[in-house]
Design an enzyme around this catalytic site. Structure first.
Site, PDB file in Angstrom:
ATOM      1  N   PHE A   1      41.191  44.545  36.703  1.00 51.00           N
ATOM      2  CA  PHE A   1      40.564  43.232  36.930  1.00 51.00           C
ATOM      3  C   PHE A   1      39.454  43.391  37.953  1.00 51.00           C
ATOM      4  O   PHE A   1      39.672  43.891  39.045  1.00 51.00           O
ATOM      5  CB  PHE A   1      41.579  42.203  37.454  1.00 51.00           C
ATOM      6  CG  PHE A   1      40.964  40.839  37.628  1.00 51.00           C
ATOM      7  CD1 PHE A   1      40.870  39.951  36.563  1.00 51.00           C
ATOM      8  CD2 PHE A   1      40.433  40.458  38.860  1.00 51.00           C
ATOM      9  CE1 PHE A   1      40.267  38.708  36.723  1.00 51.00           C
ATOM     10  CE2 PHE A   1      39.830  39.221  39.024  1.00 51.00           C
ATOM     11  CZ  PHE A   1      39.752  38.338  37.955  1.00 51.00           C
TER      12      PHE A   1
ATOM     13  N   ASP B   1      37.096  49.430  43.494  1.00 59.32           N
ATOM     14  CA  ASP B   1      37.209  47.988  43.713  1.00 59.32           C
ATOM     15  C   ASP B   1      38.384  47.764  44.661  1.00 59.32           C
ATOM     16  O   ASP B   1      39.543  47.841  44.256  1.00 59.32           O
ATOM     17  CB  ASP B   1      37.439  47.279  42.375  1.00 59.32           C
ATOM     18  CG  ASP B   1      37.612  45.763  42.544  1.00 59.32           C
ATOM     19  OD1 ASP B   1      37.787  45.308  43.693  1.00 59.32           O
ATOM     20  OD2 ASP B   1      37.570  45.054  41.527  1.00 59.32           O
TER      21      ASP B   1
ATOM     22  N   LYS C   1      37.750  39.183  49.430  1.00 59.72           N
ATOM     23  CA  LYS C   1      38.996  38.492  49.806  1.00 59.72           C
ATOM     24  C   LYS C   1      39.276  38.451  51.325  1.00 59.72           C
ATOM     25  O   LYS C   1      38.809  37.552  51.993  1.00 59.72           O
ATOM     26  CB  LYS C   1      40.167  39.068  49.018  1.00 59.72           C
ATOM     27  CG  LYS C   1      40.070  38.683  47.534  1.00 59.72           C
ATOM     28  CD  LYS C   1      41.369  38.825  46.771  1.00 59.72           C
ATOM     29  CE  LYS C   1      41.297  38.089  45.446  1.00 59.72           C
ATOM     30  NZ  LYS C   1      41.001  38.930  44.291  1.00 59.72           N
TER      31      LYS C   1
HETATM   32  C1  LIG Z   1      39.977  38.873  43.181  1.00 51.67           C
HETATM   33  C2  LIG Z   1      39.437  40.117  42.673  1.00 51.67           C
HETATM   34  C3  LIG Z   1      38.107  40.216  42.222  1.00 51.67           C
HETATM   35  C4  LIG Z   1      37.191  39.012  42.114  1.00 51.67           C
HETATM   36  O1  LIG Z   1      36.956  38.423  43.339  1.00 51.67           O
HETATM   37  P1  LIG Z   1      36.345  36.937  43.400  1.00 51.67           P
HETATM   38  O2  LIG Z   1      36.107  36.701  44.859  1.00 51.67           O
HETATM   39  O3  LIG Z   1      37.379  36.025  42.803  1.00 51.67           O
HETATM   40  O4  LIG Z   1      35.105  36.928  42.600  1.00 51.67           O
HETATM   41  C5  LIG Z   1      37.634  41.452  41.850  1.00 51.67           C
HETATM   42  N1  LIG Z   1      38.425  42.546  41.894  1.00 51.67           N
HETATM   43  C6  LIG Z   1      39.700  42.493  42.313  1.00 51.67           C
HETATM   44  C7  LIG Z   1      40.513  43.749  42.365  1.00 51.67           C
HETATM   45  C8  LIG Z   1      40.258  41.274  42.696  1.00 51.67           C
HETATM   46  O5  LIG Z   1      41.538  41.218  43.077  1.00 51.67           O
END
Ligand SMILES: *Cc1c(COP(=O)(O)O)cnc(C)c1O
Length: 386
Positions: free
Chosen positions: A129, A214, A243
C-alpha cells in the site's frame, strides 16, 4: 450520520470524538476510549501532547505560511535533523504520505531518463500500500484499490513480496526503481525478510535502479528506530515518510541520497510543503522522540506487548501469530476480525484491521505499561467471549 454532507468514502464507526489526552479519546457524550489506533500511526505522542500544542500556538502566532519562493528556518532545521539521523542528504517536504510517494516516483523516472534508454520501469510488491493518488495507486499491489481507476500509470510491474526468484526474473536495466514497505502495513503488518531487502539492494545496484522504502507507516519511531531501514541494515536511496512526522499535523517528506538527488528547480513542487507551521510542529515531534526519551523506550514497551500477546496466543487458539516490530504489531486471527474490532469498540478500546485477517495494534509511542495492560485485558475478554 447518513445525513452528513461528507462524501461517502469511509466505513466509519458510529461515534463523534470531541477531545483527547494522551492515549485517551472522549466522544461527545464524554465516554472515554483507549486509543490503540493513534490516527493510524500518526499520533505518535498521543493526543494533545503539550510540546505539539505549544509548537502550534507559538508558530501560528508568528508565521504560518509564506510559499516556497522563500526560505524558512523551520524547514531548513527539519531537513537537517532528518538528514543527520539518516543516510540521506536532501529532503523534499510535502503534506502527506502519498505525496511523498509521488515525489519518489517522479524522482525515479527522472533518474531513469538521465541514466538510460527507456529506463522507466518501476517494480512494486504485491499486497503493498502506497497511497491513493494515481501514481502511488499504480504501485499499490492490491487490486481492490486499483480496479475502478484504470488506466493507471504505465511501465509498472508487480512482484511477490519476499520472493527472491520473482524479482530476479523481472528486474533489468530498464528498471529505474524498486519500491517496498520494509514492513507492509495495510497489507497485514508483514515484515520483509532482511535477506530479501539485501538482495533488492544488490539488484538495484547491479541494474542502476533506485531502491525506494515507503516508511510512511513504519518510520519515525514505530519500530523503535527513527527509520525502519536501520532495523534491517539495508540503506535505500529514497525514503518516504509522513504519518507520525507531524504527530497529527499534516506533513510528509521524501529523503534522497546523493545518487538520487537529481531534481532541479521546476521539476517538482507544492504550495504548502514544509511551511513554517508544519515544519515547526514536526521539529517539536522529533525533539520529543529523539531527545526526550520516547524513541529509547519503544523497545521496552514493544517487548512487554509481544510477551503478553504471545502468552494470549498460547492460551487462545484463535490467535495465529503475533508479528511486527516495535509498536507496529499485528495478530492474524482465525475468526471474523470485524466482529473482534466491534466488540473491542463496545468495550471502549479502539483497534483497526490490516489485511484480510489481522488485528493491528498502534498505540502512541509514549503509551505506558498500565495502558497496555488495560488494552490487552479488553482484547482478551473479547477473544475469550468468542
Ligand atoms: C498511510 C500510508 C500511505 C499514504 O499516506 P497518506 O498520508 O494517507 O497519503 C502510504 N504508504 C503507507 C505505507 C501508508 O501506511
Amino acid at each position: 450520520m447518513s445525513e452528513s454532507y461528507l462524501m461517502n468514502t469511509y466505513g466509519r464507526f458510529n461515534i463523534v470524538f470531541e477531545k483527547g489526552i494522551g492515549t485517551k479519546l472522549y466522544d461527545t457524550q464524554g465516554e472515554e476510549y483507549l486509543d490503540f489506533v493513534s490516527g493510524v500511526a500518526v499520533n505518535c505522542l498521543g493526543h494533545c501532547h503539550p510540546a505539539i500544542v505549544k509548537a502550534v500556538q507559538e508558530q501560528s502566532s508568528k508565521l504560518m505560511h509564506i510559499s516556497n519562493y522563500y526560505w524558512n528556518e523551520n524547514a531548513m532545521k527539519l531537513s537537517e535533523i532528518l538528514c543527520k539521523n539518516s543516510d540521506h542528504s536532501k529532503v523534499f517536504l510535502c503534506n502527506s504520505g502519498t505525496e511523498g510517494i509521488e515525489a519518489g516516483i517522479k524522482l525515479a523516472r527522472k533518474y531513469g531518463a538521465i541514466h538510460g534508454e527507456d529506463k522507466k520501469q518501476i517494480i512494486y510488491m504485491n499486497n503493498s500500500f502506497h497511497g491513493r493518488t494515481l501514481g502511488a495507486l499504480s504501485v499499490t499491489g492490491q487490486p481492490k484499490y486499483q480496479e475502478t481507476f484504470k488506466p493507471l500509470i504505465p511501465d509498472v510491474v508487480s512482484v511477490n513480496f519476499n520472493d527472491e526468484n520473482d524479482i530476479k526474473s523481472k528486474i533489468s536495466n530498464k528498471t529505474c526503481a524498486v519500491i517496498i514497505e520494509p514492513i507492509q502495513g495495510e497489507g497485514g503488518i508483514i515484515p520483509a525478510d532482511k535477506e530479501y531487502l539485501k538482495l533488492l539492494r544488490e539488484l538495484c545496484d547491479k541494474n542502476d535502479a533506485l531502491l525506494i522504502f515507503d516508511e510512511v507507516q513504519c518510520g519515525i519511531g514505530r519500530t523503535g528506530s527513527l527509520f525502519a531501514y536501520k532495523k534491517f541494515g539495508v540503506v535505500p536511496d529514497i525514503v518516504c515518510i509522513a504519518k507520525a512526522l507531524g504527530g497529527g499535523f499534516p506533513i510528509g517528506a521524501m529523503l534522497a541520497n546523493e545518487r538520487a538527488d537529481v531534481f532541479e528547480p521546476g521539476d517538482h513542487g507544492n504550495t504548502y510543503g514544509g511551511n513554517p507551521l508544519a515544519a515547526g510542529v514536526s521539529l517539536a515531534v522529533l525533539n520529543e522522540l529523539i531527545n526526550n526519551g520516547v524513541l529509547q523506550n519503544v523497545e521496552e514497551k514493544s517487548k512487554y506487548m509481544f510477551t503478553k500477546l504471545n502468552a494470549l496466543k498460547e492460551k487462545y487458539e484463535v490467535i495465529k501469530e503475533v508479528r511486527g516490530m516495535g509498536l507496529l504489531i499485528g495478530t492474524p486471527l482465525k475468526c471474523d476480525i470485524k466482529a473482534v474490532i466491534n466488540k473491542c469498540f463496545e468495550n471502549k478500546l479502539l483497534l483497526i484491521t490490516a489485511g484480510k485477517d489481522t488485528i493491528r495494534f498502534l498505540p502512541p509511542l509514549n503509551v505506558n505499561l498500565y495502558e497496555i495492560d488495560k488494552a490487552l485485558e479488553i482484547f482478551e475478554k473479547v477473544i475469550a467471549s468468542l
